[in-house]
Design an enzyme around this catalytic site. Structure first.
Site, PDB file in Angstrom:
ATOM      1  N   GLU A 305     -31.241   3.821 -43.499  1.00 36.11           N
ATOM      2  CA  GLU A 305     -29.791   3.610 -43.417  1.00 36.11           C
ATOM      3  C   GLU A 305     -29.011   4.757 -44.053  1.00 36.11           C
ATOM      4  OE1 GLU A 305     -29.247  -0.388 -45.025  1.00 36.11           O
ATOM      5  OE2 GLU A 305     -29.570  -1.202 -43.014  1.00 36.11           O
ATOM      6  N   ASP A 379     -34.629  -8.422 -41.546  1.00 32.62           N
ATOM      7  CA  ASP A 379     -33.722  -8.223 -42.672  1.00 32.62           C
ATOM      8  C   ASP A 379     -33.191  -9.537 -43.229  1.00 32.62           C
ATOM      9  OD1 ASP A 379     -32.130  -7.053 -44.519  1.00 32.62           O
ATOM     10  OD2 ASP A 379     -30.760  -6.088 -43.113  1.00 32.62           O
ATOM     11  N   GLU A 407     -26.937 -13.178 -48.280  1.00 36.57           N
ATOM     12  CA  GLU A 407     -26.162 -12.318 -47.378  1.00 36.57           C
ATOM     13  C   GLU A 407     -26.078 -12.888 -45.966  1.00 36.57           C
ATOM     14  OE1 GLU A 407     -27.835  -8.406 -47.111  1.00 36.57           O
ATOM     15  OE2 GLU A 407     -26.515  -7.814 -45.459  1.00 36.57           O
TER      16      GLU A 407
END
Ligand code: BDP
Length: 728
Positions: A305, A379, A407
């Protein structure tokens, strides 16, 4: 008369304020035991005795005094010798002759294990809490207090416990500006601005809470790191934190940004094979260990990323990790190298990329390197199959990274207990060495260095985690890091007893609610093996239609692949063949639709809308049904909680009730938006009796949450992802 009633009112308010709890005390509340049990417990804990004078022994004694005086509602004396029956003696065979004389089964428990035993010494009936080190005894002391908090009998104790995993770490994604990436409980508890002069007392409570679970390390900053943390001014601040945590057996670790030699060291390269770069890291390690002799080591997010890494110089992950390992090795430090890597250039199925990157380097990493692998290949989704890397790198230390902060699971306002999700991962069979090679076993037995890392959900909110029930996830992480084979329901039961009370009329329904909560979230967000359907960037509400994020594999449409013909990602040989990364029996199971568990169906298969499910419904009808079940179950949790009001203090009752209302609102939104969108793909009518979405699809598509928490402030990331995400 009026005056009197005002006094009465004031008195009543004071009483309720005294009883109100804001959650700060977590599971270490130490409220008095009920009258009828008091005599029994008082007899078993009359004084605290220790002959050790170490800093750890001091905090152990303090904790026992604090806990016992709270629980037993009386002053507890301390001393170095036993005065009578009921003494609680703690220590090690090395610092206590009495403990040495008892010949406790301490061999094989390592430095952190403990024994708690009801014994007789010098004719006195005592409880002995012993470890091979003072930290072992500290863990035992917390366990002893837990037994009383949970109202277990303590007059015939014979507890033997040792951690199965060596490194049990929290990973904070906290930034130096006190924001937290994916943090939903306020700002960071680490106030870098006032350090090193001021250490808030809260950090001591943080250390106590972690030590009570056996968490023995913490990475202080975000994996998307700033190099500044490695400069002398910040090292001094870190040293002060390390001093605070040391008595509690907690080591500090830092994230090493790979380009630091250029950013703060003025070198022109960060090439891991360049001698100047290697020397720079060696000197940096020496400098850190000079300030922090027991520094734990580095965590690294490289070539992921947009973060810098060895591949920027044509080198590989092993070159990068081994360079840092070499710098830390003389001091006993470790490198945790994250496997959360997916390349920009590789158009392959994203979930295959980490395996493809790391498998070829098995055996090439230094002994003090640990690959840190997220539980699933994607993820931190509500449900993913376990990462195929577990068991696939037998010659490389391989540890687990879990995400405690939610998240992708509704942040702090959705009640979702993660213990059951983690248990599902740990008990999955990899078949790495034949049947029974569960992920838990592979992590524990395959490696010289074992690691369990949890991305923290802790922030500066009074209740630490943003909600009362999210404390359970911190608690469960610690317990499972100690023993990945522990049972999620037993852990939940302990947490409820310690956090609220040990009344079966209360804790049985609450544990049931917690145990069902993860499946509920899966149902209203991503049923039947769907994944990554959240709006991009903020990851809060639904966004199954999103198709314009910075890169293909950031888009929900990439993952569900829905169209007129059906839905799901074909990961069998006719598709991306990700199944081939698993050991043969697992690969075979996931290759065939009939043997793929329905809860992972669309993760592995693309199926027509009229595919027949086990229930007899079509896939389309089943999908709509699951979304509805998720929404309904949230309402049921709200109703259940309302019934439990008499057992909970007002403040913690109210915040939980309010958040369950938020969750109900969100579950409806998730259900309606997802059904509206997928109906636009399937073109099929809703199953009979099912409610139509409240709004049109275009309504849901225009919703956005620009200020959803956890995204930090602009400029928060030192290096933004190569292409900015476009969604709010
Ligand atoms: C993703 C998060 C991102 C993290 C990344 C990571 O959205 O904020 O930086 O994981 O683990 O889930 O590095």
């Amino acid at each position: 008369m009026r005056f009197l009633s005002l006094i009465a009112l004031a008195a009543a308010t004071m009483i309720s304020a005294a009883h109100a709890e804001d959650g700060y005390d977590l599971w270490l509340r130490y409220r008095p035991v009920e009258k009828q049990a008091l005599v029994r417990y008082r007899a078993a804990a009359t004084e605290v005795v220790s002959a050790s004078h170490s800093a750890t022994a001091k905090v152990t004694s303090d904790e026992l005094v604090r806990g016992l005086s709270g629980l037993l509602a009386k002053k507890i004396a301390t001393g170095t010798t036993i005065h009578g029956n009921g003494a609680v003696l703690f220590g090690t065979p090395a610092n206590s002759k009495t403990i040495a004389g008892l010949k406790l089964p301490l061999a094989g428990l390592g430095p952190e294990g403990y024994v708690i035993k009801s014994a007789t010494a010098n004719g006195r009936k005592i409880t002995v809490i012993a470890g091979n080190s003072d930290v072992g005894a500290l863990y035992g002391a917390f366990r002893f207090l837990k037994e009383i908090q949970a109202r277990a009998p303590v007059d015939r104790l014979a507890i033997v416990s040792a951690p199965k995993v060596k490194l049990r770490l929290l990973n904070h994604w906290d930034n130096l500006d006190a924001t937290i990436e994916r943090g939903y409980a306020g700002g960071s508890i680490f106030n870098w601005w006032t350090l090193p002069e001021h250490v808030p007392p809260r950090l001591v409570d943080y250390a106590r809470a972690n030590a009570s679970l056996g968490i023995n390390g913490t990475v202080l900053i975000n994996v998307n790191a700033s190099s500044l943390i490695l400069t002398p001014g910040y090292i001094a601040k870190v040293a002060r934190i390390a001093d605070t945590f040391r008595p509690y057996g907690i080591k500090v670790y830092l994230v090493a940004r790979f380009s630091a030699p250029m950013e703060i060291g003025r070198l022109t390269t960060a090439d891991p094979l360049d001698p100047k770069v290697r020397a720079w890291w060696r000197n940096k390690a020496d400098e850190i260990y000079h300030a922090i002799p027991d520094f734990g080591g580095f965590l690294v997010k490289a070539n992921s990323e947009g973060q810098p890494g060895p591949q920027d110089y044509g080198r590989n992950h092993a070159d990068g990790a081994n360079m840092l390992a070499e710098a830390l090795a003389p001091h006993g430090g470790v490198v945790m190298w994250r496997a959360f890597v997916y390349s920009h250039e590789v158009p392959d199925d994203r979930i295959k990329q980490a395996y493809n990157e790391f498998k070829p380097f098995d055996g090439k990493f230094a002994d003090n390197v640990i690959l840190q692998v997220k539980n699933g290949a994607l993820d931190f989704q509500p449900r993913e199959p376990f990462s195929a890397l577990f068991g696939a790198t037998p010659r490389t230390n391989t540890g687990m990274e879990l995400q405690i902060t939610k998240e992708y699971l509704g942040f702090n306002t959705h009640l979702v207990y993660l213990g059951s999700m983690w248990q599902e991962v740990f008990q999955s069979d990899t078949y790495a060495k034949g049947a029974g090679s569960t992920v838990a076993k592979v992590i524990v037995f395959n490696n010289k260095l074992t690691l369990m890392a949890g991305v923290s959900n802790i922030g500066a909110d009074r209740n630490w985690c943003g909600s009362i029930f999210d404390q359970a996830n911190w608690y469960a992480f610690g317990r499972l890091a100690w023993d990945p084979d522990a049972k999620a329901d037993a852990i939940a039961a302990d947490w409820v007893k310690l956090t609220f009370n040990a009344n079966p009329a209360f804790d049985q329904p609450v544990v049931a609610m917690m145990m069902g909560s993860r499946e509920t979230a899966v149902n209203y967000m991503t049923p039947l093996g769907l994944a990554h359907q959240m709006g991009t960037s903020g990851h809060y509400g639904p966004g199954p239609w999103v198709d314009d994020a910075g890169r293909q594999d950031w888009n929900p449409v990439y993952y569900h692949r829905a169209g007129k013909d059906g839905i799901g990602f074909d990961r069998t040989a006719t598709g991306s063949n990700a199944v081939a990364q698993y050991f043969p029996p697992v690969a075979e199971k996931f290759s065939r639709v009939e043997t793929t568990p329905e809860n992972l169906l669309l993760w592995f298969h693309h199926l027509p809308w009229d595919y027949k499910m086990a229930s007899g419904r079509t896939l389309w009808d089943e999908l709509v049904t699951r979304y509805g079940e998720g929404e309904d179950a949230v309402h049921a949790m709200g109703a259940e909680w309302a019934k439990l009001k008499p057992y909970v203090d007002d403040e913690r009752f109210a915040i939980t009730a309010d958040y369950l209302r938020i969750q109900a609102r969100d579950a409806k939104l998730w259900r309606d938006a997802s059904v509206a969108y997928f109906q636009s793909m399937s073109g099929l009518p809703l199953p009979s009796g099912m409610r139509a979405p409240a709004h049109s699809l275009s309504y849901y598509k225009q919703l956005s949450w620009p200020y959803a928490p956890g995204q930090g402030s602009p400029g928060r990331k030192v290096t933004p992802p190569p292409e900015e995400e476009t969604q709010p």
